[in-house]
Write a protein that holds these residues in place. Structure first.
Motif, PDB file in Angstrom:
ATOM      1  N   UNK A 130      -2.240   5.166   2.619  1.00 34.13           N
ATOM      2  CA  UNK A 130      -2.366   4.944   4.060  1.00 34.13           C
ATOM      3  C   UNK A 130      -2.781   6.230   4.763  1.00 34.13           C
ATOM      4  N   UNK A 131      -2.145   7.329   4.387  1.00 35.47           N
ATOM      5  CA  UNK A 131      -2.460   8.621   5.006  1.00 35.47           C
ATOM      6  C   UNK A 131      -3.883   9.031   4.679  1.00 35.47           C
ATOM      7  N   UNK A 132      -4.260   8.853   3.434  1.00 38.63           N
ATOM      8  CA  UNK A 132      -5.612   9.216   3.008  1.00 38.63           C
ATOM      9  C   UNK A 132      -6.672   8.402   3.751  1.00 38.63           C
ATOM     10  N   UNK A 176      -8.972  -3.513   0.662  1.00 35.21           N
ATOM     11  CA  UNK A 176      -8.691  -3.640  -0.770  1.00 35.21           C
ATOM     12  C   UNK A 176      -7.226  -3.435  -1.075  1.00 35.21           C
ATOM     13  N   UNK A 177      -6.625  -2.434  -0.448  1.00 33.28           N
ATOM     14  CA  UNK A 177      -5.197  -2.192  -0.652  1.00 33.28           C
ATOM     15  C   UNK A 177      -4.362  -3.336  -0.091  1.00 33.28           C
ATOM     16  N   UNK A 196       0.851  -1.160   0.000  1.00 35.08           N
ATOM     17  CA  UNK A 196       0.000   0.000   0.000  1.00 35.08           C
ATOM     18  C   UNK A 196       0.903   1.230   0.000  1.00 35.08           C
ATOM     19  N   UNK A 197       0.633   2.136  -0.876  1.00 29.69           N
ATOM     20  CA  UNK A 197       1.428   3.360  -0.944  1.00 29.69           C
ATOM     21  C   UNK A 197       1.190   4.200   0.299  1.00 29.69           C
ATOM     22  N   UNK A 198       2.206   4.917   0.705  1.00 32.55           N
ATOM     23  CA  UNK A 198       2.108   5.729   1.919  1.00 32.55           C
ATOM     24  C   UNK A 198       1.006   6.778   1.783  1.00 32.55           C
ATOM     25  N   UNK A 199       0.827   7.312   0.587  1.00 31.28           N
ATOM     26  CA  UNK A 199      -0.238   8.297   0.362  1.00 31.28           C
ATOM     27  C   UNK A 199      -1.609   7.698   0.606  1.00 31.28           C
ATOM     28  N   UNK A 247     -13.373   3.860   4.698  1.00 33.37           N
ATOM     29  CA  UNK A 247     -11.920   3.840   4.867  1.00 33.37           C
ATOM     30  C   UNK A 247     -11.423   2.420   5.155  1.00 33.37           C
ATOM     31  N   UNK A 248     -12.175   1.695   5.957  1.00 33.31           N
ATOM     32  CA  UNK A 248     -11.779   0.320   6.280  1.00 33.31           C
ATOM     33  C   UNK A 248     -11.848  -0.575   5.047  1.00 33.31           C
ATOM     34  N   UNK A 249     -12.866  -0.404   4.223  1.00 35.25           N
ATOM     35  CA  UNK A 249     -13.000  -1.197   3.000  1.00 35.25           C
ATOM     36  C   UNK A 249     -11.844  -0.897   2.052  1.00 35.25           C
TER      37      UNK A 249
END
Length: 56
Positions: free
Chosen positions: A6-8, A48-49, A1-4, A42-44
């Motif tokens: 994760x932050x989002x 997915x990521x 998962x990209x850090x962006x 956000x959890x979904x």
């Protein structure tokens, strides 16, 4: 998962918690439900990521 991502996702979940708390404090059921929806979304996205990461 990209850090962006994760932050989002973390920001969306935190915003959902804030909305839910504000809705509960003011008795605004619609705002409370919207906050719960934002958290679920956000959890979904996180799941997915995580699944994408497994197949990389």
């Amino acid at each position: 998962m990209a850090i962006g991502d994760k932050i989002s996702n973390a920001a969306e979940e935190a915003g959902g918690k804030a909305k839910e708390a504000a809705g509960r404090a003011t008795g605004d059921e619609r705002l409370e439900a919207e906050g719960q929806g934002d958290q679920a979304s956000a959890k979904v996205k996180k799941v997915g990521e995580d699944i994408k990461d497994v197949f990389r």
